[in-house]
Design a protein around this motif. Structure first.
Motif, PDB file in Angstrom:
ATOM      1  N   VAL A 226     -12.282   2.699   6.741  1.00 33.16           N
ATOM      2  CA  VAL A 226     -13.201   3.597   7.448  1.00 33.16           C
ATOM      3  C   VAL A 226     -14.619   3.256   6.978  1.00 33.16           C
ATOM      4  N   PRO A 227     -15.523   2.894   7.907  1.00 35.75           N
ATOM      5  CA  PRO A 227     -15.382   2.955   9.367  1.00 35.75           C
ATOM      6  C   PRO A 227     -15.034   1.616  10.019  1.00 35.75           C
ATOM      7  N   GLU A 228     -14.792   0.560   9.230  1.00 32.73           N
ATOM      8  CA  GLU A 228     -14.609  -0.766   9.824  1.00 32.73           C
ATOM      9  C   GLU A 228     -13.472  -0.775  10.851  1.00 32.73           C
ATOM     10  N   ASP A 229     -12.332  -0.205  10.502  1.00 32.77           N
ATOM     11  CA  ASP A 229     -11.191  -0.185  11.418  1.00 32.77           C
ATOM     12  C   ASP A 229     -11.166   1.091  12.271  1.00 32.77           C
ATOM     13  N   VAL A 230     -11.427   2.213  11.625  1.00 38.03           N
ATOM     14  CA  VAL A 230     -11.356   3.515  12.307  1.00 38.03           C
ATOM     15  C   VAL A 230     -12.559   4.360  11.870  1.00 38.03           C
ATOM     16  N   ALA A 231     -13.337   4.814  12.833  1.00 34.65           N
ATOM     17  CA  ALA A 231     -14.433   5.744  12.549  1.00 34.65           C
ATOM     18  C   ALA A 231     -13.891   7.171  12.574  1.00 34.65           C
ATOM     19  N   VAL A 232     -14.461   8.033  11.746  1.00 33.03           N
ATOM     20  CA  VAL A 232     -13.994   9.420  11.662  1.00 33.03           C
ATOM     21  C   VAL A 232     -15.185  10.372  11.687  1.00 33.03           C
TER      22      VAL A 232
END
Length: 335
Positions: A270-276
């Motif tokens: 996070v956040p490279e693969d999945v932003a939250v």
């Protein structure tokens, strides 16, 4: 050794040189007594340290100078690390202290608790009632309003009762957050939605769906109840449903905290693969790993605004049916 007696109404009357009835009218807030006499009575009250009988005062004025804040939640939820409830309580307490009134905190997280609140409030033990965290179509706010008891809710009552309410812009805040994710190139954006028996949960999901639909993207929804535990379960469900998801909007910061941990355990950066992005901007949001982007809601001001509206109603003033406070997207490293 003798115990000092409390000053009496008669003692105040003797010192002020007036009748007992006159002292009673002054301490109970009557405006029919001439100002010089009122000043003499106040000086005598201060000199003797006289404390008025609140029960007697209530009988005269038909006021209790207290307001109930009702939270239909279990004590474990109210006094957890969810800062929404303490924020509302703090805001209400600040306004009531300034108005020289008392706050009565009442929990209604069970049928017995709900019945106890109904008996207490319909018994006119308070001058008005604030409702926060309503679940489902609770009829009590509308019932109290029809009895002439001042009532203000946080969020519109789901049963459609004609009761004034104060809330924050849930839909707009979430829509702005999701639009930011879309603008940053995210295309598989999921949400951990809140409970659908609460206005906050309903409207935050509407905000997500509106932004996703407008962008022509597929929606992916799992449900939680604003707790960390539910956030963990929902994040696992979302990863199983779409291993390629690249962003998550969680309808509360506590659920977002759990999502960060679950993603890390699953090997997602996070956040490279999945932003939250979360919602609330609780104090710990800035100290997660990475620091959590979130939608800030003015929770203390919500409590204050609700209380100001209630006091205006109790004073016979007309207030807006709906008062909506703005939210703000706070960007940190997670998105």
């Amino acid at each position: 050794m003798t115990t000092a007696q409390r000053p009496t109404l008669e003692a105040v009357a003797r010192l002020a040189g007036v009748s007992r009835a006159t002292v009673s009218r002054v301490v109970n807030g009557s405006t029919t007594v001439a100002e010089p006499i009122r000043q003499a009575v106040r000086r005598a009250v201060e000199e003797l340290g006289y404390v008025p009988n609140l029960a007697a005062r209530s009988l005269v004025t038909q006021r209790t100078d207290s307001v109930a804040l009702v939270l239909p939640e279990a004590a474990t939820r109210v006094f957890s690390d969810d800062q929404v409830f303490p924020g509302i309580i703090r805001g209400a307490a600040q306004e009531l202290e300034a108005a020289d009134k008392q706050l009565v905190l009442m929990l209604a997280g069970s049928p017995a608790g709900h019945e106890r609140v109904e008996r207490y409030t319909t018994g006119r033990h308070v001058d008005g009632v604030l409702f926060a965290s309503l679940h489902g179509e609770d009829p009590l706010p509308g019932r109290l309003a029809r009895l002439g008891i001042p009532v203000v809710c946080s969020g519109r009552p789901l049963d459609g009762a004609d009761v004034p309410y104060v809330d924050v812009d849930h839909e707009g805040g979430v829509s702005t957050a999701v639009q930011h994710l879309i603008a940053s190139g995210r295309r598989r954006i999921a949400t951990i939605a809140g409970p659908q028996d609460m206005v906050a949960g309903i409207e935050r999901l509407i905000g997500y769906r509106s932004a996703i639909t407008e962008a022509g993207l597929p929606e992916l929804v799992a449900y939680g109840d604003f707790t960390r535990e539910s956030g963990t379960a929902a994040m696992r469900e979302l990863l199983a449903a779409d291993p390629e998801l690249d962003a998550v909007f969680a309808a509360s910061d506590l659920m977002a905290h759990a999502a960060l941990r679950t993603l890390r355990e699953a090997g997602r950066r996070v956040p490279e693969d999945v932003a939250v992005i979360g919602f609330d901007d609780i104090e710990t949001a800035a100290y997660t790993e990475p620091p959590l982007s979130t939608v800030r809601q003015p929770i203390v001001e919500l409590g204050r605004s609700m209380t100001r509206q209630l006091l205006r109603i109790a004073a016979g003033e007309t207030v807006e049916q709906a008062l909506v406070l703005p939210t703000e997207l706070v960007l940190r490293e997670s998105a």
